[in-house]
Design a protein around this motif. Structure first.
Motif, PDB file in Angstrom:
ATOM      1  N   LEU A 397       0.804  -1.211   0.000  1.00 51.48           N
ATOM      2  CA  LEU A 397       0.000   0.000   0.000  1.00 51.48           C
ATOM      3  C   LEU A 397       0.841   1.268   0.000  1.00 51.48           C
ATOM      4  O   LEU A 397       0.288   2.368  -0.062  1.00 51.48           O
ATOM      5  N   HIS A 398       2.163   1.144   0.081  1.00 50.67           N
ATOM      6  CA  HIS A 398       3.058   2.301   0.068  1.00 50.67           C
ATOM      7  C   HIS A 398       3.892   2.274  -1.216  1.00 50.67           C
ATOM      8  O   HIS A 398       3.899   1.273  -1.936  1.00 50.67           O
ATOM      9  N   PRO A 399       4.621   3.340  -1.532  1.00 47.61           N
ATOM     10  CA  PRO A 399       5.326   3.411  -2.828  1.00 47.61           C
ATOM     11  C   PRO A 399       6.501   2.444  -2.958  1.00 47.61           C
ATOM     12  O   PRO A 399       7.014   2.279  -4.082  1.00 47.61           O
ATOM     13  N   TYR A 400       6.972   1.833  -1.917  1.00 48.55           N
ATOM     14  CA  TYR A 400       8.164   0.969  -2.005  1.00 48.55           C
ATOM     15  C   TYR A 400       7.909  -0.188  -2.958  1.00 48.55           C
ATOM     16  O   TYR A 400       6.888  -0.888  -2.873  1.00 48.55           O
ATOM     17  N   ARG A 401       8.868  -0.402  -3.888  1.00 45.48           N
ATOM     18  CA  ARG A 401       8.745  -1.491  -4.852  1.00 45.48           C
ATOM     19  C   ARG A 401      10.051  -2.291  -4.930  1.00 45.48           C
ATOM     20  O   ARG A 401      10.430  -2.782  -5.989  1.00 45.48           O
ATOM     21  N   GLY A 402      10.738  -2.443  -3.820  1.00 44.01           N
ATOM     22  CA  GLY A 402      11.985  -3.186  -3.785  1.00 44.01           C
ATOM     23  C   GLY A 402      11.762  -4.685  -3.752  1.00 44.01           C
ATOM     24  O   GLY A 402      10.652  -5.190  -3.968  1.00 44.01           O
ATOM     25  N   PRO A 403      12.831  -5.451  -3.441  1.00 42.35           N
ATOM     26  CA  PRO A 403      12.734  -6.923  -3.449  1.00 42.35           C
ATOM     27  C   PRO A 403      11.796  -7.476  -2.387  1.00 42.35           C
ATOM     28  O   PRO A 403      11.310  -8.594  -2.520  1.00 42.35           O
ATOM     29  N   LEU A 404      11.535  -6.707  -1.330  1.00 41.12           N
ATOM     30  CA  LEU A 404      10.645  -7.177  -0.268  1.00 41.12           C
ATOM     31  C   LEU A 404       9.234  -6.621  -0.391  1.00 41.12           C
ATOM     32  O   LEU A 404       8.438  -6.738   0.542  1.00 41.12           O
ATOM     33  N   ALA A 405       8.943  -6.018  -1.560  1.00 39.05           N
ATOM     34  CA  ALA A 405       7.641  -5.372  -1.707  1.00 39.05           C
ATOM     35  C   ALA A 405       6.498  -6.369  -1.554  1.00 39.05           C
ATOM     36  O   ALA A 405       5.491  -6.095  -0.874  1.00 39.05           O
ATOM     37  N   GLY A 406       6.623  -7.543  -2.166  1.00 39.29           N
ATOM     38  CA  GLY A 406       5.561  -8.537  -2.068  1.00 39.29           C
ATOM     39  C   GLY A 406       5.356  -9.027  -0.649  1.00 39.29           C
ATOM     40  O   GLY A 406       4.219  -9.219  -0.201  1.00 39.29           O
ATOM     41  N   HIS A 407       6.454  -9.224   0.092  1.00 39.42           N
ATOM     42  CA  HIS A 407       6.336  -9.684   1.483  1.00 39.42           C
ATOM     43  C   HIS A 407       5.687  -8.602   2.357  1.00 39.42           C
ATOM     44  O   HIS A 407       4.879  -8.923   3.243  1.00 39.42           O
ATOM     45  N   LEU A 408       6.064  -7.347   2.097  1.00 37.83           N
ATOM     46  CA  LEU A 408       5.454  -6.263   2.867  1.00 37.83           C
ATOM     47  C   LEU A 408       3.968  -6.113   2.532  1.00 37.83           C
ATOM     48  O   LEU A 408       3.143  -5.833   3.411  1.00 37.83           O
ATOM     49  N   GLY A 409       3.627  -6.296   1.260  1.00 36.33           N
ATOM     50  CA  GLY A 409       2.217  -6.252   0.893  1.00 36.33           C
ATOM     51  C   GLY A 409       1.422  -7.358   1.561  1.00 36.33           C
ATOM     52  O   GLY A 409       0.294  -7.124   2.030  1.00 36.33           O
ATOM     53  N   MET A 410       2.007  -8.542   1.632  1.00 37.44           N
ATOM     54  CA  MET A 410       1.332  -9.648   2.331  1.00 37.44           C
ATOM     55  C   MET A 410       1.208  -9.338   3.813  1.00 37.44           C
ATOM     56  O   MET A 410       0.170  -9.626   4.439  1.00 37.44           O
ATOM     57  N   ALA A 411       2.231  -8.752   4.413  1.00 31.82           N
ATOM     58  CA  ALA A 411       2.195  -8.418   5.832  1.00 31.82           C
ATOM     59  C   ALA A 411       1.099  -7.392   6.110  1.00 31.82           C
ATOM     60  O   ALA A 411       0.368  -7.499   7.113  1.00 31.82           O
ATOM     61  N   GLN A 412       0.969  -6.407   5.242  1.00 31.99           N
ATOM     62  CA  GLN A 412      -0.059  -5.394   5.448  1.00 31.99           C
ATOM     63  C   GLN A 412      -1.455  -5.994   5.374  1.00 31.99           C
ATOM     64  O   GLN A 412      -2.305  -5.750   6.243  1.00 31.99           O
ATOM     65  N   ARG A 413      -1.718  -6.774   4.355  1.00 32.59           N
ATOM     66  CA  ARG A 413      -3.045  -7.352   4.193  1.00 32.59           C
ATOM     67  C   ARG A 413      -3.382  -8.346   5.298  1.00 32.59           C
ATOM     68  O   ARG A 413      -4.483  -8.325   5.861  1.00 32.59           O
ATOM     69  N   PHE A 414      -2.442  -9.195   5.607  1.00 37.96           N
ATOM     70  CA  PHE A 414      -2.705 -10.193   6.636  1.00 37.96           C
ATOM     71  C   PHE A 414      -2.837  -9.541   8.010  1.00 37.96           C
ATOM     72  O   PHE A 414      -3.624 -10.000   8.845  1.00 37.96           O
ATOM     73  N   GLY A 415      -2.090  -8.482   8.262  1.00 37.52           N
ATOM     74  CA  GLY A 415      -2.219  -7.777   9.526  1.00 37.52           C
ATOM     75  C   GLY A 415      -3.590  -7.153   9.690  1.00 37.52           C
ATOM     76  O   GLY A 415      -4.209  -7.232  10.758  1.00 37.52           O
ATOM     77  N   VAL A 416      -4.099  -6.524   8.629  1.00 38.71           N
ATOM     78  CA  VAL A 416      -5.427  -5.914   8.706  1.00 38.71           C
ATOM     79  C   VAL A 416      -6.497  -6.982   8.902  1.00 38.71           C
ATOM     80  O   VAL A 416      -7.420  -6.824   9.720  1.00 38.71           O
ATOM     81  N   VAL A 417      -6.388  -8.087   8.177  1.00 36.91           N
ATOM     82  CA  VAL A 417      -7.370  -9.168   8.318  1.00 36.91           C
ATOM     83  C   VAL A 417      -7.340  -9.734   9.733  1.00 36.91           C
ATOM     84  O   VAL A 417      -8.398  -9.968  10.353  1.00 36.91           O
ATOM     85  N   THR A 418      -6.155  -9.965  10.266  1.00 35.93           N
ATOM     86  CA  THR A 418      -6.049 -10.501  11.624  1.00 35.93           C
ATOM     87  C   THR A 418      -6.652  -9.546  12.643  1.00 35.93           C
ATOM     88  O   THR A 418      -7.370  -9.962  13.557  1.00 35.93           O
ATOM     89  N   ALA A 419      -6.371  -8.260  12.489  1.00 38.50           N
ATOM     90  CA  ALA A 419      -6.913  -7.278  13.424  1.00 38.50           C
ATOM     91  C   ALA A 419      -8.434  -7.261  13.376  1.00 38.50           C
ATOM     92  O   ALA A 419      -9.105  -7.207  14.420  1.00 38.50           O
ATOM     93  N   VAL A 420      -9.016  -7.307  12.182  1.00 37.35           N
ATOM     94  CA  VAL A 420     -10.477  -7.260  12.056  1.00 37.35           C
ATOM     95  C   VAL A 420     -11.115  -8.502  12.654  1.00 37.35           C
ATOM     96  O   VAL A 420     -12.099  -8.428  13.402  1.00 37.35           O
ATOM     97  N   VAL A 421     -10.566  -9.680  12.340  1.00 34.64           N
ATOM     98  CA  VAL A 421     -11.151 -10.932  12.847  1.00 34.64           C
ATOM     99  C   VAL A 421     -11.020 -11.009  14.358  1.00 34.64           C
ATOM    100  O   VAL A 421     -11.983 -11.347  15.073  1.00 34.64           O
ATOM    101  N   MET A 422      -9.851 -10.691  14.886  1.00 33.12           N
ATOM    102  CA  MET A 422      -9.654 -10.758  16.332  1.00 33.12           C
ATOM    103  C   MET A 422     -10.470  -9.690  17.057  1.00 33.12           C
ATOM    104  O   MET A 422     -11.020  -9.942  18.134  1.00 33.12           O
ATOM    105  N   GLY A 423     -10.551  -8.503  16.476  1.00 33.63           N
ATOM    106  CA  GLY A 423     -11.361  -7.466  17.098  1.00 33.63           C
ATOM    107  C   GLY A 423     -12.829  -7.844  17.141  1.00 33.63           C
ATOM    108  O   GLY A 423     -13.514  -7.604  18.149  1.00 33.63           O
ATOM    109  N   ALA A 424     -13.328  -8.427  16.054  1.00 34.49           N
ATOM    110  CA  ALA A 424     -14.720  -8.875  16.041  1.00 34.49           C
ATOM    111  C   ALA A 424     -14.947  -9.978  17.079  1.00 34.49           C
ATOM    112  O   ALA A 424     -15.985 -10.003  17.757  1.00 34.49           O
ATOM    113  N   ALA A 425     -13.979 -10.882  17.222  1.00 37.22           N
ATOM    114  CA  ALA A 425     -14.112 -11.949  18.221  1.00 37.22           C
ATOM    115  C   ALA A 425     -14.140 -11.375  19.636  1.00 37.22           C
ATOM    116  O   ALA A 425     -14.950 -11.791  20.472  1.00 37.22           O
TER     117      ALA A 425
END
Length: 486
Positions: A397-425
């Motif tokens: 979600l940020h402008p960085y497009r280096g070698p770790l861009a895909g891992h950071l994108g996965m971290a961002q999405r999975f972090g938001v999903v985890t927060a929403v599911v755990m918060g709802a629980a």
């Protein structure tokens, strides 16, 4: 009769909601049969109550006291026995969601709703037809669960031992103040002590409790429940052709796999103990069967507390005595006779607050166990999500497009999903209840209990822990892919 056009979709959506409600009622009835409520009331009305509470219906109860009032009559005899506005009465309310009933209904709802939406079907549904099916499911759930809440009315007769037990909760000082020698209980003829002495003192004292569930809260919760189930189902389903299009289709492609991994894992973790408890409860009997019935209702609640505790949420169990009305002359008399009016049953009841982390040797073993298990579960979920997600959809979600861009994108999405599911629980598992004794139109005392978790803290720590787990799972998936390529 042959339905065509929109009516067919509307009726099929409504049928899916009806199937879900039937499944919820079946789970509630099974748990109640294992609990063996006996004189606790009609199994039918209690089943309706649990089913309505599973979507957020709030339950309340009230009672009057009748029966043999003992040798000196007690307050019940003094102020009109079991009737009249001056006789003692008990009132209470409970706000708790049995998540086992909720989850079973959610799974059945989505399976029935999506039966004709699979890739194996020759005809593809349009967005309008999908909306009509959803409207049918929401309408049927609204009216059906409001009817279920309306049927969740009944009465239960509690024996004198239960009343004495409530009064004895305050310990020895409570017994001395209300039921012991020289106290108010003896003055009122109460040889049994506790609340039983206050209400009449005789061994034949009975308390008829009438309970009901709010139809309004059940109806609102039913619509919200259907919306969440269908929304999550559309995002995580892999075998259903959905005409989402545009932003919704991109949302499903980029976030659906992470949400699917977390939701499916949680459902599996909840389903395994539910099936085991149902089998064990059906085989054994007595106290073990009753314990299995209670666990069958609340096992997913305990799982949610454990997982949210692992991501750093704080859970607190509180018990507060309700102070009596100081303007009540009888309350002043009770205080003058040596009893405490701070809670039902007297005694020197004080506020009690227990933090779940402090229950085991300073709290560290419990928290470390929860953290370890939750971290392993989240890393495994992130690994599955990273392998199933197209790398083109992992743009951060940020402008960085280096070698770790895909891992950071996965971290961002999975972090938001985890927060929403755990918060709802954490929000769903929170529970509260209260009861109190009233006389002369004012409250003489009572008790309120609450189990609460910090939703904001769960969201913050869920985002952090989920982000770390997403980054680690993405790295594991990349390493696995590189190793497989070699």
């Amino acid at each position: 009769m042959q339905f065509v056009g929109p009516w067919e979709n509307f009726v099929e959506g409504a049928a899916a909601a009806l199937c879900a409600v039937v499944a919820m009622a079946a789970v509630s009835a099974l748990a109640l049969m294992l609990l063996d409520p006996g004189s606790g009331g009609s199994v039918w009305s209690l089943t309706m109550a649990l089913t309505a509470m599973a979507v957020g219906g709030s339950a309340s109860a009230g009672s009057d006291v009748s029966g043999d009032s003992g040798s000196m009559g007690g307050l019940a005899s003094l102020f009109g026995g079991g009737g009249g506005g001056m006789s003692p009465s008990l009132s209470g309310a409970a706000d708790v969601v049995p998540l086992s009933v909720t989850l079973v209904g959610a799974v059945v709802l989505w399976i029935a709703f999506s039966r004709r939406l699979g890739y194996g079907q020759q005809r593809r549904f349009t967005a309008g037809e999908l909306a009509v099916r959803a409207a049918g499911a929401a309408s049927a759930a609204l009216f059906t669960l409001m009817m279920v809440a309306a049927l969740a009315k009944g009465s239960a007769t509690m024996p004198a031992s239960a009343m004495t037990g409530m009064g004895g909760a305050g310990g020895g000082q409570a017994a001395e103040g209300f039921g012991g020698s020289g106290g108010l209980g003896e003055l009122m003829g109460g040889g049994s002590g506790g609340l039983g002495g206050l209400m009449g003192g005789g061994s034949g004292t009975q308390m008829a409790v009438t309970y009901h569930v709010s139809a309004g809260s059940a109806g609102f919760g039913a619509v919200l429940w259907v919306a969440v189930v269908l929304g999550v189902g559309c995002l995580i389903s892999r075998r259903v052709r959905l005409p989402l299009g545009g932003a919704l289709d991109r949302l499903r492609s980029g976030w659906g796999r992470s949400l699917s991994a977390v939701v499916r894992t949680v459902l599996i973790l909840a389903a395994v103990p539910l099936v085991a408890l149902a089998v064990v409860g059906s085989v054994v009997a007595g106290k073990a069967g009753s314990a299995a019935g209670a666990a069958l209702l609340l096992a997913p609640n305990a799982l949610a507390v454990f997982l949210t505790l692992g991501v750093g949420s704080s859970w607190t169990a509180e018990m507060h005595p309700v102070q009596s009305d100081s303007s009540n002359p009888l309350a002043a008399l009770m205080g003058g006779m040596g009893g405490s009016t701070g809670a039902v049953g007297g005694g020197q009841q004080t506020d009690r607050t227990e933090h779940l982390r402090s229950l085991v040797l300073g709290g560290w073993p419990l928290w470390l166990a929860a953290l370890t298990v939750t971290a392993l579960i989240l890393v495994c979920c992130a690994y599955r999500a990273a392998r199933a997600t197209n790398p083109a959809h992992l743009v951060p979600l940020h402008p960085y497009r280096g070698p770790l861009a895909g891992h950071l994108g996965m971290a961002q999405r999975f972090g938001v999903v985890t927060a929403v599911v755990m918060g709802a629980a954490a929000w769903l598992v929170g529970a509260s209840g209260n009861f109190g004794v009233s006389m002369f139109g004012s409250e003489m005392g009572g008790m309120s209990v609450e189990l609460s978790g910090s939703v904001l803290r769960t969201l913050a720590f869920g985002l952090l822990v989920g982000g770390l787990a997403g980054f680690g799972g993405s790295l594991l998936a990349a390493a696995r892919g590189a190793f497989g390529a070699r």
